[in-house]
Motif scaffolding. Structure first.
Motif, PDB file in Angstrom:
ATOM      1  N   LYS A  96       0.839  -1.201   0.000  1.00  0.00           N
ATOM      2  CA  LYS A  96       0.000   0.000   0.000  1.00  0.00           C
ATOM      3  C   LYS A  96       0.876   1.254   0.000  1.00  0.00           C
ATOM      4  CE  LYS A  96      -2.884  -1.210   3.435  1.00  0.00           C
ATOM      5  NZ  LYS A  96      -2.657  -2.502   3.860  1.00  0.00           N
ATOM      6  N   ASP A  97       2.064   1.109   0.583  1.00  0.00           N
ATOM      7  CA  ASP A  97       2.994   2.225   0.531  1.00  0.00           C
ATOM      8  C   ASP A  97       3.717   2.156  -0.811  1.00  0.00           C
ATOM      9  OD1 ASP A  97       4.797   4.212   0.819  1.00  0.00           O
ATOM     10  OD2 ASP A  97       6.051   3.180   2.280  1.00  0.00           O
ATOM     11  N   THR A  98       3.001   2.524  -1.851  1.00  0.00           N
ATOM     12  CA  THR A  98       3.559   2.364  -3.197  1.00  0.00           C
ATOM     13  C   THR A  98       4.790   3.232  -3.420  1.00  0.00           C
ATOM     14  OG1 THR A  98       1.929   3.957  -3.887  1.00  0.00           O
ATOM     15  CG2 THR A  98       1.429   1.642  -4.316  1.00  0.00           C
ATOM     16  N   LEU A  99       4.938   4.246  -2.586  1.00  0.00           N
ATOM     17  CA  LEU A  99       6.105   5.107  -2.760  1.00  0.00           C
ATOM     18  C   LEU A  99       7.392   4.381  -2.389  1.00  0.00           C
ATOM     19  CD1 LEU A  99       4.721   8.481  -1.376  1.00  0.00           C
ATOM     20  CD2 LEU A  99       5.022   7.797  -3.759  1.00  0.00           C
ATOM     21  N   TYR A 100       7.241   3.326  -1.588  1.00  0.00           N
ATOM     22  CA  TYR A 100       8.414   2.531  -1.189  1.00  0.00           C
ATOM     23  C   TYR A 100       9.180   2.033  -2.412  1.00  0.00           C
ATOM     24  CZ  TYR A 100      10.974  -1.597   0.405  1.00  0.00           C
ATOM     25  OH  TYR A 100      11.941  -2.538   0.626  1.00  0.00           O
ATOM     26  N   ALA A 101       8.426   1.547  -3.399  1.00  0.00           N
ATOM     27  CA  ALA A 101       9.062   1.030  -4.617  1.00  0.00           C
ATOM     28  C   ALA A 101       8.861   1.988  -5.789  1.00  0.00           C
ATOM     29  CB  ALA A 101       8.521  -0.359  -4.955  1.00  0.00           C
ATOM     30  N   GLN A 102       8.740   3.268  -5.486  1.00  0.00           N
ATOM     31  CA  GLN A 102       8.609   4.301  -6.508  1.00  0.00           C
ATOM     32  C   GLN A 102       7.477   3.959  -7.492  1.00  0.00           C
ATOM     33  OE1 GLN A 102      11.813   2.711  -6.158  1.00  0.00           O
ATOM     34  NE2 GLN A 102      12.247   4.091  -4.462  1.00  0.00           N
ATOM     35  N   ASP A 103       6.359   3.483  -6.918  1.00  0.00           N
ATOM     36  CA  ASP A 103       5.232   3.076  -7.763  1.00  0.00           C
ATOM     37  C   ASP A 103       4.011   3.968  -7.547  1.00  0.00           C
ATOM     38  OD1 ASP A 103       3.944   1.408  -9.620  1.00  0.00           O
ATOM     39  OD2 ASP A 103       3.050   0.214  -8.014  1.00  0.00           O
ATOM     40  N   GLY A 104       4.192   5.062  -6.798  1.00  0.00           N
ATOM     41  CA  GLY A 104       3.043   5.916  -6.483  1.00  0.00           C
ATOM     42  C   GLY A 104       2.639   6.792  -7.663  1.00  0.00           C
ATOM     43  N   VAL A 105       3.602   7.156  -8.477  1.00  0.00           N
ATOM     44  CA  VAL A 105       3.397   8.122  -9.556  1.00  0.00           C
ATOM     45  C   VAL A 105       4.103   7.545 -10.789  1.00  0.00           C
ATOM     46  CG1 VAL A 105       3.905  10.512 -10.255  1.00  0.00           C
ATOM     47  CG2 VAL A 105       3.524   9.991  -7.830  1.00  0.00           C
ATOM     48  N   PRO A 106       3.534   7.711 -11.993  1.00  0.00           N
ATOM     49  CA  PRO A 106       4.255   7.242 -13.189  1.00  0.00           C
ATOM     50  C   PRO A 106       5.675   7.841 -13.243  1.00  0.00           C
ATOM     51  CG  PRO A 106       2.024   7.890 -13.759  1.00  0.00           C
ATOM     52  CD  PRO A 106       2.228   8.280 -12.314  1.00  0.00           C
ATOM     53  N   VAL A 107       6.610   7.047 -13.716  1.00  0.00           N
ATOM     54  CA  VAL A 107       8.021   7.475 -13.666  1.00  0.00           C
ATOM     55  C   VAL A 107       8.214   8.844 -14.308  1.00  0.00           C
ATOM     56  CG1 VAL A 107      10.382   6.871 -14.328  1.00  0.00           C
ATOM     57  CG2 VAL A 107       8.774   5.063 -13.668  1.00  0.00           C
ATOM     58  N   LYS A 108       7.560   9.058 -15.424  1.00  0.00           N
ATOM     59  CA  LYS A 108       7.775  10.320 -16.152  1.00  0.00           C
ATOM     60  C   LYS A 108       7.157  11.517 -15.442  1.00  0.00           C
ATOM     61  CE  LYS A 108       8.033   8.084 -20.624  1.00  0.00           C
ATOM     62  NZ  LYS A 108       7.359   7.823 -21.891  1.00  0.00           N
ATOM     63  N   GLN A 109       6.358  11.249 -14.417  1.00  0.00           N
ATOM     64  CA  GLN A 109       5.761  12.372 -13.671  1.00  0.00           C
ATOM     65  C   GLN A 109       6.367  12.520 -12.283  1.00  0.00           C
ATOM     66  OE1 GLN A 109       1.481  11.764 -13.762  1.00  0.00           O
ATOM     67  NE2 GLN A 109       1.682  11.187 -15.909  1.00  0.00           N
ATOM     68  N   GLN A 110       7.336  11.726 -11.975  1.00  0.00           N
ATOM     69  CA  GLN A 110       7.889  11.778 -10.614  1.00  0.00           C
ATOM     70  C   GLN A 110       8.668  13.077 -10.399  1.00  0.00           C
ATOM     71  OE1 GLN A 110       9.829   8.105  -9.491  1.00  0.00           O
ATOM     72  NE2 GLN A 110       8.021   6.893 -10.033  1.00  0.00           N
ATOM     73  N   LYS A 111       8.518  13.595  -9.189  1.00  0.00           N
ATOM     74  CA  LYS A 111       9.199  14.847  -8.865  1.00  0.00           C
ATOM     75  C   LYS A 111      10.049  14.709  -7.609  1.00  0.00           C
ATOM     76  CE  LYS A 111       6.173  18.245 -10.994  1.00  0.00           C
ATOM     77  NZ  LYS A 111       5.404  17.331 -11.834  1.00  0.00           N
ATOM     78  N   GLU A 112       9.667  13.742  -6.783  1.00  0.00           N
ATOM     79  CA  GLU A 112      10.348  13.604  -5.493  1.00  0.00           C
ATOM     80  C   GLU A 112      10.985  12.242  -5.376  1.00  0.00           C
ATOM     81  OE1 GLU A 112       7.529  14.184  -2.409  1.00  0.00           O
ATOM     82  OE2 GLU A 112       7.160  16.265  -2.981  1.00  0.00           O
ATOM     83  N   ILE A 113      12.056  12.194  -4.630  1.00  0.00           N
ATOM     84  CA  ILE A 113      12.663  10.903  -4.342  1.00  0.00           C
ATOM     85  C   ILE A 113      11.904  10.286  -3.167  1.00  0.00           C
ATOM     86  CG2 ILE A 113      14.445  11.830  -2.743  1.00  0.00           C
ATOM     87  CD1 ILE A 113      15.000   9.009  -5.296  1.00  0.00           C
ATOM     88  N   THR A 114      11.555   9.036  -3.304  1.00  0.00           N
ATOM     89  CA  THR A 114      10.842   8.371  -2.212  1.00  0.00           C
ATOM     90  C   THR A 114      11.358   6.948  -2.059  1.00  0.00           C
ATOM     91  OG1 THR A 114       9.142   7.381  -3.625  1.00  0.00           O
ATOM     92  CG2 THR A 114       8.672   9.591  -2.760  1.00  0.00           C
ATOM     93  N   GLY A 115      11.118   6.402  -0.890  1.00  0.00           N
ATOM     94  CA  GLY A 115      11.227   4.968  -0.672  1.00  0.00           C
ATOM     95  C   GLY A 115      12.627   4.391  -0.641  1.00  0.00           C
ATOM     96  N   HIS A 116      12.676   3.147  -1.070  1.00  0.00           N
ATOM     97  CA  HIS A 116      13.891   2.329  -0.988  1.00  0.00           C
ATOM     98  C   HIS A 116      14.961   2.877  -1.939  1.00  0.00           C
ATOM     99  CE1 HIS A 116      16.305  -1.355  -1.773  1.00  0.00           C
ATOM    100  NE2 HIS A 116      16.035  -1.600  -0.499  1.00  0.00           N
ATOM    101  N   ALA A 117      16.142   3.131  -1.386  1.00  0.00           N
ATOM    102  CA  ALA A 117      17.155   3.873  -2.145  1.00  0.00           C
ATOM    103  C   ALA A 117      17.715   3.073  -3.324  1.00  0.00           C
ATOM    104  CB  ALA A 117      18.283   4.301  -1.209  1.00  0.00           C
TER     105      ALA A 117
END
Ligand code: FUB
Ligand code: ZN
Length: 652
Positions: free
Chosen positions: A244-265
């Protein structure tokens, strides 16, 4: 590298681009074309070839069941899997490191070990192409049901290893195995087939490597499609971490729209590396636009002075902006290795040297710290302060870091030079030679230097006939007043000196652009270019938002971050302060067998009385050593950021 260039391949909605339109501004010169002779790096590469890889081999096939798992699959006797579901990847990463190592330094013993393992891996491949010891031993009915279970990650490392091994030896067996696997994966997943979101990104960048070696555009397409699957909440399964914490695997936002670094490095680094690799072939500008914004979020707000990233242990990754504790810093070695990968791609796509500044920071500090000076002990996390409880270890339950640092060092030649459009780029200052195939003929480029201890870089040129070309030397941010791009860290004194560039002892005209000192002239055989960088001790401060560093300063010299360690300072590292005007002088020193430039100064210190009833203050001679060398003489207290006054001191 077999890029698909010179013509356009069109398949429905998907194109690769030709050389003329390639967005790549700098093509890195492959390590296999670079002969590293450097006094700093060559011994480390030799150490990897002997000690580090030996340690990986011993742990992989004797101390743990990693190789046994492949044998069990081939035996088909219903035996159970040993270890963790991503253990296969450590076998692959070790083979990849062996491949890089033997490509530049023949080693029949290592090669035959890799051949032996490859036979076992091949024997564990199923008829349909599937290859994963965890699911094959524990129940194939469950395969592809849980995206958190690293089937993609394991396979990505398998592909990287096979491509590297083919490149190093010309042997196809492993390459054929991974092609079979990739074709099988491609038959299941993709547009019009089933969805898949990689639970741990890695397969994307690996598929681009497979595309480059096979010229089969479907692998590039698959990599791009995998990236496009993110941000749509398609993931299934995810039993071992909260999907549910999709930001963990950078899955919260489509890659091309990502603006922030999130989750697992590490996931993030591998994903952006893969996105950059895809963009390099498709010319898709949206990846680069998104990545620049995310990169700024990393470097301007979430990166340690060591180039380490991922401060939190809870998610092995990023937490809040500016939350960069020193003692609790997670800073996984793999994450710094990933920073090297990603920043190289960003340099390649943009032509800007600031990415190499970051790469260099991560390489010489956050990543290199992960390997002991003896070559057979490792750090998983790389904190910036310790009360003496940290220790380098022989191995880990989750053992991603040892072979990762091994493959990085073994392929160091990848990061030194670049080339594009009759311009030679010198990105890292590492004693080495390579030959550039220029329009008018070959030019052999020989670099010699005692970097990072000394800022003098001498390059001699060899060629049959005179030729005009441009040579661009990186002007490191640290040499021009920038402690880190975006100003998360600053030098207390930002007075800068102009770099010196000489041709055969006489000043050579240059211009500075995009972080490079650029000279264009007609070069002739035996020309010697001298490039001189000011190698000064710099006092560094952090932005006030980095609360853990408030009223503290750190010291750097060239690309190296320094720390003080108990081993050199009467067993203590927390009892001294460094007032802002502290001036360290340099002194040659040896940490075990490593010859380094250390820093010495007399600093105010506090000594607790032996009976613990009071404290005295006085001055103490203090030695600082390069951060990457700490904790090689046993567990010791250590600090990178020193308090500037007694009110901020914490005595341990
Ligand atoms: O999950 C595989 C690897 O193990 C990750 O990249 C590391 O962070 C560690 O969790
Ligand atoms: Zn790791």
């Amino acid at each position: 590298m077999k890029y698909l260039l010179g013509f356009v391949i069109g398949i429905v909605g998907f194109q690769t681009i030709d050389a003329q339109n390639s967005p790549v501004k700098i093509e890195p010169v492959n390590f296999s074309k670079v002969n590293v002779t450097d006094a700093f790096w060559k011994p480390k590469m030799d150490l990897v070839a002997t000690k580090t890889l030996d340690a990986c081999i011993y742990q992989t096939e004797e101390k743990t069941g990693r190789i046994r798992n492949f044998e069990k699959v081939a035996r088909k006797k219903g035996e159970k899997h040993e270890g963790i579901f991503y253990d296969d990847s450590d076998v692959f990463k070790a083979i990849e490191a062996i491949a890089y190592s033997i490509k530049t330094n023949k080693n029949p013993k290592l090669e035959s070990k890799a051949d032996e393992w490859i036979d076992k891996i091949a024997a564990a491949q199923l008829e349909d192409g599937y290859l994963n010891t965890y699911y094959t031993l524990n129940g194939l009915d469950k395969r592809w049901t849980d995206m958190s279970m690293h089937e993609d990650y394991n396979a990505g490392h398998m592909i990287e290893a096979a491509v590297a091994y083919y490149d190093a030896t010309g042997k196809r067996k492993f390459l054929d195995v991974v092609i079979k696997w990739a074709n099988y994966f491609d038959s299941l997943f993709g547009p019009g087939k089933k969805d898949w979101v990689t639970g741990h990104q890695e397969l994307e960048l690996a598929l681009v490597k497979l595309y480059r070696v096979t010229n089969q555009v479907k692998y590039l397409h698959l990599a791009d499609w995998l990236l496009s699957e993110r941000g749509k909440k398609l993931a299934v399964g995810y039993t071992w971490t909260d999907w549910k914490d999709t930001l963990y695997a950078q899955d919260g936002v489509p890659v091309k729209q990502q603006k922030e670094i999130t989750g697992h490095a590490v996931r993030a680094m591998y994903m952006y590396t893969g996105a950059a690799d895809v963009a390099a072939h498709t010319g898709d500008v949206d990846y680069l636009k998104a990545m620049r914004t995310v990169w700024e979020d990393v470097v301007y707000r979430n990166m340690y002075i060591t180039g380490g990233i991922g401060s939190a242990g809870s998610n092995e990754g990023f937490s809040q902006d500016y939350d960069l504790p020193n003692e609790q810093a997670y800073c996984e070695t793999c994450a710094s290795v990933g920073m090297v990968f990603w920043n190289q791609r960003m340099n390649s796509l943009t032509g800007h040297a600031e990415y190499i500044d970051v790469l260099e920071k991560s390489l010489y500090n956050g990543a290199l710290d992960g390997l002991s000076l003896s070559g057979d002990r490792f750090f998983y996390g790389n904190p910036l302060a310790s009360t003496g409880k940290n220790a380098r270890r022989e191995w880990f339950g989750t053992a991603c870091c040892p072979a990762n640092i091994a493959r990085l060092i073994a392929s160091l030649g990848n990061y030194i030079y670049g080339y594009k459009n009759n311009t030679i780029y010198v990105n890292l200052f590492v004693g080495s030679n390579t030959t550039f195939n220029l329009p008018k003929g070959d030019m052999q480029f020989n670099m010699s230097t005692n970097y990072p201890w000394d800022g003098a870089i001498n390059c001699s040129l060899q060629m049959k006939k005179k030729m005009t070309t441009t040579i661009a030397f990186r002007l490191p941010g640290w040499a021009s007043g920038t402690a880190s791009p975006g100003g998360l860290y600053s030098f207390l004194q930002s007075k800068t000196e102009q770099p010196v560039l000489l041709l055969n002892g006489a000043p050579l005209a240059y211009q500075i652009k995009d972080g490079y000192v650029i000279a264009e002239t007609e070069w002739k055989d035996k020309d010697v270019i001298s490039y001189q960088l000011p190698m000064k001790v710099q006092t560094v401060t952090a932005r006030s938002e980095l609360s853990y560093n408030n009223n503290r300063i750190a010291f750097t010299r060239g690309p190296l971050v320094y720390c003080i360690e108990g081993a050199d300072n009467n067993g203590k590292a927390w009892n001294v302060i460094a007032p802002q005007q502290t001036s360290f002088t340099t002194q040659n020193f040896t940490v075990l067998s490593e010859n380094v430039v250390s820093l010495v100064a007399s600093l105010p210190s506090i000594q607790i009385n032996s009976d613990g009833t009071g404290a005295n203050t006085g001055f103490q001679q203090v030695r600082a050593i390069p951060y990457y060398t700490w904790c090689n003489r046993g567990s010791n207290p250590m600090q990178v950021w020193l308090p500037t006054s007694f009110k901020d001191i914490r005595v341990n």
